[in-house]
Design a protein around this motif. Structure first.
Motif: not given
Length: 413
Positions: A343-356, A360-374
């Motif tokens: 997911x991306x937007x010209x108004x948001x500086x990072x891309x967000x990758x959503x995996x599983x 459990x759904x997992x998010x990860x922003x560009x260049x950052x550690x992944x995190x679990x989504x509840x």
């Protein structure tokens, strides 16, 4: 208040210690969770924590003390001490204190995680700061940079011809009667020092930054009781004069000199927050009410800001309901497939990758550690530690991201 912290502990939503002072006296203290999970050592009122960037308030007070004693001035150029740094002839002590120097924040460099746990000499650390260059011209704007306060620490050492550790003892700890506040080193649990943890699904030991790295930008160890003693000492003008403290709390672009301003309803508080490894901390003083609150945590799940709002609401008699930690929705792995993608937007500086991972759904922003989504509602997920919420709209191939009062619409690529 006890119910709030018992609830946070029992639901494993945080670990740490809190203290509230009024008119110089401790009115409330609580410690919860563990100083060391591996050794089954519970946190107590004597447990000490790395306080991260609250160290900057200590460093700012030290610099103001040097100025009051005629050993330094706010207008002194950085070139007097570190001429090798870009723009040093146009960068003043005031610019460093106010984060207006333009010097790049070395902890934001891409290679920082690879060396932050290793001992580093002062010379090598300065070389790294020099190599990173500048982000903008001096006094052009405010931009938070740990480099500023590392350099201020080294300047104090050069002027006093003493180690920063000794300067803290003499300038801060002695006049404020602090016995459990000092320059940190390797964590020693037997010395009542807490380890720190992260929590994605369970508590895991966090990194341990070598304390030669943050110096006066983040190397101090303390506990909430003594942080409150420090704030009361500072605002009672026992470290520096009233005029110096007033200079420190003069806010420009959200920051003074080693101090932020924080609102709470109609009240104003002054202090700093901190974060290093798995530690997070806050210490703020309300001058009108003569109330201070300090909270140190070695394991964060429920956002620290939410915890402090709860504690202060209870203390000041504001309407407040204890949090409800409802269990997350139990979704099947195939139900998550519709949310997967980038997911991306010209108004948001990072891309967000959503995996599983399984269910459990997992998010990860560009260049950052992944995190679990509840999942807390159908198509709605959260990551409490970052105060992050995501609402997915699969039919429209988009996701609404909410964090820190901001709202962004991102589209699936």
């Amino acid at each position: 208040m006890d119910k709030l912290f018992s609830l946070i502990e029992s639901k494993q939503k945080g670990m740490g210690s809190i203290s509230i002072f009024e008119k110089g006296e401790e009115m409330y203290q609580n410690s919860f969770g563990y100083a060391s999970i591996e050794e089954n050592i519970k946190a107590i009122n004597k447990t000490k924590y790395r306080i991260g960037s609250i160290s900057k308030t200590f460093t700012a007070a030290i610099i103001m003390s040097l100025i009051e004693n005629g050993k330094l001035s706010l207008t002194a150029p950085l070139a007097d001490f570190f001429p090798e740094i870009k723009n040093s002839s146009n960068i003043t002590i005031a610019h460093l204190l106010k984060h207006r120097s333009g010097i790049f924040n070395f902890t934001s460099s891409e290679d920082y995680p690879s060396w932050m746990e290793q001992s580093i000499s002062k010379e090598e650390l300065v070389k790294r700061i020099v190599a990173n260059g500048s982000s903008f011209e001096p006094n052009e704007k405010f931009e938070y940079s740990n480099s500023n306060y590392v350099l201020l620490s080294f300047i104090a050492e050069k002027i006093e011809n003493k180690e920063y550790e000794e300067i803290i003892k003499e300038t801060i700890c002695k006049p404020c009667s602090l016995v459990n506040t000092y320059y940190g080193s390797d964590i020693i649990v037997k010395n009542n020092e807490a380890k720190s943890y992260t929590n994605t699904s369970d508590w895991k030991l966090a990194t341990e930054t070598d304390m030669s790295v943050p110096v006066g930008a983040g190397a101090i160890v303390s506990n909430p009781t003594e942080l409150n003693q420090f704030l009361n000492c500072l605002f009672d003008y026992k470290i520096v004069s009233e005029q110096a403290v007033n200079s420190m709390i003069k806010i420009e672009d959200g920051y003074g000199m080693g101090i932020f301003q924080a609102p709470f309803y109609d009240k104003k508080a002054y202090g700093h927050n901190g974060g290093i490894d798995g530690f997070q901390s806050n210490a703020f003083y309300f001058p009108e009410e003569k109330v201070s609150v300090a909270y140190t945590s070695n394991g964060v799940v429920m956002p620290m800001n939410d915890i402090l709002i709860g504690a202060l609401s209870i203390y000041f008699g504001k309407e407040y309901a204890l949090p409800e930690f409802n269990p997350p929705l139990d979704l099947k792995p195939e139900e998550l497939d519709t949310y997967l993608g980038i997911y991306s937007s010209p108004d948001f500086p990072l891309k967000i990758t959503i995996s599983k991972e399984k269910n459990k759904l997992i998010g990860q922003a560009t260049g950052q550690s992944s995190f679990p989504l509840e999942a807390y509602e159908p198509s709605k997920f959260k990551f409490d530690q970052a105060g992050l919420k995501m609402e997915f709209k699969p039919d429209d191939n988009k996701m609404i991201l909410r964090q820190g009062g901001g709202e962004f619409e991102l589209k699936k690529e």
